[in-house]
Scaffold this active site. Structure first.
Site, PDB file in Angstrom:
ATOM      1  N   ASP A  89     -31.242  50.583 -71.309  1.00 27.91           N
ATOM      2  CA  ASP A  89     -32.298  51.471 -70.805  1.00 27.91           C
ATOM      3  C   ASP A  89     -32.400  52.726 -71.677  1.00 27.91           C
ATOM      4  O   ASP A  89     -31.420  53.445 -71.865  1.00 27.91           O
ATOM      5  CB  ASP A  89     -31.988  51.901 -69.370  1.00 27.91           C
ATOM      6  CG  ASP A  89     -31.964  50.730 -68.396  1.00 27.91           C
ATOM      7  OD1 ASP A  89     -33.013  50.108 -68.205  1.00 27.91           O
ATOM      8  OD2 ASP A  89     -30.882  50.447 -67.848  1.00 27.91           O
ATOM      9  N   ASP A 124     -27.445  50.447 -76.489  1.00 25.95           N
ATOM     10  CA  ASP A 124     -27.555  50.639 -75.053  1.00 25.95           C
ATOM     11  C   ASP A 124     -28.884  50.010 -74.637  1.00 25.95           C
ATOM     12  O   ASP A 124     -29.766  49.793 -75.480  1.00 25.95           O
ATOM     13  CB  ASP A 124     -27.520  52.135 -74.736  1.00 25.95           C
ATOM     14  CG  ASP A 124     -27.741  52.422 -73.264  1.00 25.95           C
ATOM     15  OD1 ASP A 124     -27.093  51.756 -72.430  1.00 25.95           O
ATOM     16  OD2 ASP A 124     -28.570  53.299 -72.956  1.00 25.95           O
TER      17      ASP A 124
END
Length: 235
Positions: free
Chosen positions: A14, A12
């Protein structure tokens, strides 16, 4: 236990690959100031970055779902885009400690790596490029690339296709429940990044990830201890 070589590792964005929170803190508070609203605590903003811009605007302006929230979100994205395009800013997104050595090792071992994010593509690409990782990644999948973003597994399947690896021989790392849900639906080994943007009321130990880590170095050590292999079947 039967083990198999790792073919791909996907992150992922952020709160997992990059620490991007300060850009959000400055942007949210600039927007609040421009609208004569009191500032928002930076720690609260950091906790909610992974929830997305809609959730941040709901918190910042005390809004419930509806037209006003969507208007504020659209305006926020304009503020955010303008901010992250400023290459003189002091809040550049940075890979978390241990991420770059881990990526170096993956590349040394010819293990594909990539990014699967719900962050809109223009913002994701800008931040990844600013860290020098854009050209190194085997796959970058954003919500515009799929019909159903995370927590559905479509984006992870696409990332594996782009990187030339199988989901069953891959790992997905994220700091939100939807990341773990998507990884499990895709048949990947899932890793919960406890160092990410996790809401105070959330407990990542309840997400049922296959592995829980407090930093990227911990994942690196785990992979090395398992000779860069994962179980042939995961639960």
């Amino acid at each position: 236990m039967m083990m198999k070589a790792i073919e791909g590792v996907f992150f992922d964005l952020d709160g997992t690959l990059l620490d991007t929170a300060e850009d959000f803190v400055i942007t949210v508070n600039q927007m609040l100031a421009d609208h004569q609203h009191p500032g928002m605590d930076g720690h609260l903003i950091r906790q909610n970055v992974s929830a997305g811009s809609r959730a941040l605007m709901g918190l910042a302006f005390n809004l419930t779902p509806g037209d006003e929230l969507e208007q504020k979100r659209a305006l926020f994205l304009q503020y955010y885009d303008r901010h992250i395009q400023d290459h003189s800013r002091t809040t550049f997104a940075r890979p978390y400690p241990g991420i770059l050595p881990l990526i170096d090792e993956l590349e040394y071992r010819d293990i594909a790596w990539g990014i699967v994010t719900n962050k809109p593509r223009p913002y994701a690409l800008a931040l990844i490029q600013q860290t020098g990782l854009l050209e190194r990644s085997y796959a970058i999948v954003c919500p515009e690339d799929v019909k159903q973003p995370k927590p559905e597994p479509e984006a992870l399947f696409l990332a594996c296709k782009q990187a030339g690896c199988s989901p069953e021989s891959s790992i997905y790392i994220g700091d939100h429940l939807r990341d773990i849900e998507a990884g499990k639906k895709a048949g990947m080994l899932t890793v919960a990044a406890h160092y990410g943007y996790i809401n105070e009321g959330d407990d990542p130990m309840t997400w049922d990830a296959d592995l829980n880590i407090d930093n990227a170095q911990q994942l690196h050590r785990w992979l090395a201890a398992h000779h860069w292999k994962i179980p042939a079947t995961t639960t």
